[in-house]
Write an enzyme that holds these catalytic residues in place. Structure first.
Site, PDB file in Angstrom:
ATOM      1  N   CYS A 115       1.402  -1.091   0.049  1.00  0.00           N
ATOM      2  CA  CYS A 115      -0.194  -0.185  -0.479  1.00  0.00           C
ATOM      3  C   CYS A 115       0.530   1.238  -0.044  1.00  0.00           C
ATOM      4  O   CYS A 115       0.365   2.613  -0.040  1.00  0.00           O
ATOM      5  CB  CYS A 115      -0.855  -0.094   0.955  1.00  0.00           C
ATOM      6  SG  CYS A 115      -2.234  -1.492   0.874  1.00  0.00           S
ATOM      7  N   HIS A 252      -2.972   6.515   2.579  1.00  0.00           N
ATOM      8  CA  HIS A 252      -3.859   5.647   2.023  1.00  0.00           C
ATOM      9  C   HIS A 252      -5.110   4.863   2.575  1.00  0.00           C
ATOM     10  O   HIS A 252      -5.057   5.117   3.948  1.00  0.00           O
ATOM     11  CB  HIS A 252      -2.681   4.871   2.464  1.00  0.00           C
ATOM     12  CG  HIS A 252      -2.881   3.517   2.439  1.00  0.00           C
ATOM     13  ND1 HIS A 252      -3.596   2.996   0.778  1.00  0.00           N
ATOM     14  CD2 HIS A 252      -3.245   2.240   2.694  1.00  0.00           C
ATOM     15  CE1 HIS A 252      -3.824   1.990   0.699  1.00  0.00           C
ATOM     16  NE2 HIS A 252      -3.897   1.048   2.444  1.00  0.00           N
ATOM     17  N   ASN A 282     -10.621  -0.274   0.413  1.00  0.00           N
ATOM     18  CA  ASN A 282      -9.217  -0.133   0.219  1.00  0.00           C
ATOM     19  C   ASN A 282      -8.608  -0.775  -0.923  1.00  0.00           C
ATOM     20  O   ASN A 282      -8.765  -1.861  -1.051  1.00  0.00           O
ATOM     21  CB  ASN A 282      -8.525  -0.633   1.897  1.00  0.00           C
ATOM     22  CG  ASN A 282      -6.930  -0.644   1.887  1.00  0.00           C
ATOM     23  OD1 ASN A 282      -6.613  -0.542   0.549  1.00  0.00           O
ATOM     24  ND2 ASN A 282      -6.578  -1.136   3.095  1.00  0.00           N
TER      25      ASN A 282
HETATM   26  N1  ACO Z   1     -18.167  -8.515  10.995  1.00  0.00           N
HETATM   27  C1  ACO Z   1     -18.217  -8.157  12.538  1.00  0.00           C
HETATM   28  N2  ACO Z   1     -18.151  -8.789  13.639  1.00  0.00           N
HETATM   29  C2  ACO Z   1     -16.351  -8.442  12.930  1.00  0.00           C
HETATM   30  C3  ACO Z   1     -15.879  -8.292  11.399  1.00  0.00           C
HETATM   31  C4  ACO Z   1     -16.940  -7.828  10.946  1.00  0.00           C
HETATM   32  N3  ACO Z   1     -16.729  -8.048   9.803  1.00  0.00           N
HETATM   33  N4  ACO Z   1     -14.552  -8.934  11.485  1.00  0.00           N
HETATM   34  C5  ACO Z   1     -14.326  -9.505  12.957  1.00  0.00           C
HETATM   35  N5  ACO Z   1     -15.337  -9.260  13.778  1.00  0.00           N
HETATM   36  C6  ACO Z   1     -15.339  -8.878  15.122  1.00  0.00           C
HETATM   37  C7  ACO Z   1     -13.793 -10.255  15.421  1.00  0.00           C
HETATM   38  O1  ACO Z   1     -14.073 -11.893  15.557  1.00  0.00           O
HETATM   39  C8  ACO Z   1     -14.319  -9.973  16.854  1.00  0.00           C
HETATM   40  O2  ACO Z   1     -15.086 -10.716  17.896  1.00  0.00           O
HETATM   41  P1  ACO Z   1     -14.742 -11.287  18.997  1.00  0.00           P
HETATM   42  O3  ACO Z   1     -14.341 -10.165  20.011  1.00  0.00           O
HETATM   43  O4  ACO Z   1     -16.043 -11.833  19.411  1.00  0.00           O
HETATM   44  O5  ACO Z   1     -13.671 -11.611  18.937  1.00  0.00           O
HETATM   45  C9  ACO Z   1     -14.671  -8.442  16.802  1.00  0.00           C
HETATM   46  O6  ACO Z   1     -14.935  -8.127  15.633  1.00  0.00           O
HETATM   47  C10 ACO Z   1     -13.214  -7.347  17.211  1.00  0.00           C
HETATM   48  O7  ACO Z   1     -12.748  -7.798  16.004  1.00  0.00           O
HETATM   49  P2  ACO Z   1     -11.264  -7.163  16.070  1.00  0.00           P
HETATM   50  O8  ACO Z   1     -10.394  -7.754  15.197  1.00  0.00           O
HETATM   51  O9  ACO Z   1     -10.731  -5.933  16.989  1.00  0.00           O
HETATM   52  O10 ACO Z   1     -11.759  -5.262  15.117  1.00  0.00           O
HETATM   53  P3  ACO Z   1     -10.842  -4.079  15.517  1.00  0.00           P
HETATM   54  O11 ACO Z   1     -12.163  -3.173  15.873  1.00  0.00           O
HETATM   55  O12 ACO Z   1      -9.993  -3.964  15.139  1.00  0.00           O
HETATM   56  O13 ACO Z   1     -11.559  -4.177  13.735  1.00  0.00           O
HETATM   57  C11 ACO Z   1     -10.603  -4.100  11.603  1.00  0.00           C
HETATM   58  C12 ACO Z   1     -10.958  -4.581  12.334  1.00  0.00           C
HETATM   59  C13 ACO Z   1     -11.600  -3.718  10.984  1.00  0.00           C
HETATM   60  C14 ACO Z   1      -9.405  -5.004  10.742  1.00  0.00           C
HETATM   61  C15 ACO Z   1      -9.441  -3.144  12.170  1.00  0.00           C
HETATM   62  O14 ACO Z   1      -8.119  -4.103  12.451  1.00  0.00           O
HETATM   63  C16 ACO Z   1      -7.935  -2.741  11.254  1.00  0.00           C
HETATM   64  O15 ACO Z   1      -9.158  -2.103  10.187  1.00  0.00           O
HETATM   65  N6  ACO Z   1      -6.809  -2.754  11.186  1.00  0.00           N
HETATM   66  C17 ACO Z   1      -5.929  -2.372   9.654  1.00  0.00           C
HETATM   67  C18 ACO Z   1      -6.229  -3.365   8.848  1.00  0.00           C
HETATM   68  C19 ACO Z   1      -5.693  -2.579   7.756  1.00  0.00           C
HETATM   69  O16 ACO Z   1      -6.041  -1.669   7.513  1.00  0.00           O
HETATM   70  N7  ACO Z   1      -4.737  -3.136   6.648  1.00  0.00           N
HETATM   71  C20 ACO Z   1      -4.935  -3.450   5.763  1.00  0.00           C
HETATM   72  C21 ACO Z   1      -3.499  -1.567   6.067  1.00  0.00           C
HETATM   73  S1  ACO Z   1      -2.300  -1.300   5.167  1.00  0.00           S
HETATM   74  C22 ACO Z   1      -2.383  -2.347   3.078  1.00  0.00           C
HETATM   75  O17 ACO Z   1      -3.951  -1.292   3.005  1.00  0.00           O
HETATM   76  C23 ACO Z   1      -1.879  -3.625   2.545  1.00  0.00           C
END
Ligand code: ACO
Length: 329
Positions: A115, A252, A282
């Site tokens: 990215c 990004h 993204n």
């Molecule tokens: N729908 C519903 N629930 C979900 C989903 C979903 N799509 N995805 C995860 N959950 C649940 C999890 O299972 C978890 O449940 P639990 O508490 O019962 O275990 C709960 O939601 C919280 O999960 P987290 O992973 O803590 O959620 P978070 O708030 O961190 O959000 C996310 C997850 C959106 C992936 C976030 O961490 C994020 O955006 N991180 C950055 C990722 C990113 O941008 N990557 C690429 C960047 S660089 C590039 O572009 C290559």
């Protein structure tokens, strides 16, 4: 930084027709529009057709650029494509683009910095032109992220979409666009965001050999909101500009909450931040030109504006550039 001799003179973008909304995704995995909107800000993303590959998206973005540029492109002497989702391992996307557009006098190469790719590719173009080696370079970020998704992994497949954006960079000693840069690499964090290839281990950890994008979302999130504001500060310290002189911030487009946190920590106003994630998701190396072009097309971004673009992602890599927008409105 040595005085740049390169200017961005044209922009073009493309996204595939098919929209995959949060509601449709909720029929595929256990998720909801409410969860995705609240945690990421994404409402929908575009998905490439079965016969549409990364080079096709890149070519469509270049055709859009050519329509708007209205001058000859026959003298383009280098094509640089930033991508992690190439049609083939080789030949490169850039050489497919050369074939499909029919440019005869050009080199062609792909850059893989995930990215952060578009910023790296622009930085290379500036270097090649400022050194005098090249005169006119097409820089493209193009991705079919949908092809690297595991549509059973709900924490990842909700984030990504497909798209492409292209800049034309030309020699201009009097009105250069490139004002400052900041590039970083933290290979130790590579394990937090990868798509496996021929190796089955990284740093003693066994990889998921699926060919799908695998991420530790929380770790990537924590890393980005901590290190990007520091990088923005370093980039500005190397220049004669302050944050208050920046007209637009184009991070990004990974996640809206992440961008809000970066703005809060860096002290940059959210209203002057350009994103494409709401309707494109993204799109990795395509996200920065897509975000910027939306604001170019609706008249917000104007020639002479100071624009801080900042890519970050797999590697882990970062590439920030301060640009003076050089395209005639
Ligand atoms: N729908 C519903 N629930 C979900 C989903 C979903 N799509 N995805 C995860 N959950 C649940 C999890 O299972 C978890 O449940 P639990 O508490 O019962 O275990 C709960 O939601 C919280 O999960 P987290 O992973 O803590 O959620 P978070 O708030 O961190 O959000 C996310 C997850 C959106 C992936 C976030 O961490 C994020 O955006 N991180 C950055 C990722 C990113 O941008 N990557 C690429 C960047 S660089 C590039 O572009 C290559």
């Amino acid at each position: 930084m040595e005085q740049s001799k390169a200017r961005v003179t044209a922009i073009g973008t493309y996204v595939p027709e098919h929209r995959l909304t949060n509601h449709e995704l909720a029929k595929m995995v256990d998720t909801s529009d409410e969860w995705i909107t609240q945690r990421t800000g994404i409402k929908e993303r575009r998905i490439a057709a079965e016969n549409e590959f990364t080079s096709d998206l890149a070519v469509a973005a270049i055709r859009n650029l050519i329509e708007r540029y209205q001058k000859s492109m026959d003298d383009v002497d280098m094509i640089i494509v930033a991508t992690t989702t190439s049609d083939y391992i080789f030949p490169s996307v850039a050489s497919q683009v050369q074939k499909k557009i029919g440019m005869k006098q050009t080199g062609a190469i792909d850059v893989n910095a995930a990215c952060g790719g578009f910023g790296y590719a622009l930085h290379l173009a500036n270097g090649l032109i400022t050194s005098g080696l090249h005169q006119k370079i097409l820089v493209i970020g193009s991705e079919t992220m949908s092809r690297s998704m595991d549509y059973e992994d709900r924490s990842t497949c909700i984030l990504f979409g497909d798209g492409a954006g292209a800049f034309l960079v030309e020699r201009d000693e009097h009105n250069p666009s490139f004002l400052s840069y900041h590039l970083t690499t933290e290979g130790e964090g590579g394990i937090h965001l990868y798509r496996s290839g021929t190796a089955t281990m990284m740093d003693g950890v066994e990889l998921k050999p699926t060919g799908h994008l695998v991420q530790n979302g929380r770790e990537v999130y924590r890393w980005a909101v901590t290190t990007v504001p520091q990088g923005m500060q370093k980039l500005l310290e190397k220049s004669s500009y302050t944050l208050a002189q920046v007209d637009w911030f184009v991070p990004h487009s990974a996640n809206k909450r992440m961008i809000e946190s970066i703005c809060e920590k860096s002290g940059f106003p959210l209203e002057k931040t350009l994103i494409s994630l709401e309707y494109c998701g993204n799109t990795s190396s395509a996200s920065i030109p897509l975000s910027l072009d939306m604001a170019v097309q609706d008249g917000r971004v104007k020639k002479g504006d100071k624009i801080l673009i900042y890519g970050f992602g797999g590697g882990l890599t970062q590439a920030g550039l301060l640009l003076e927008w050089g395209v005639e409105s």
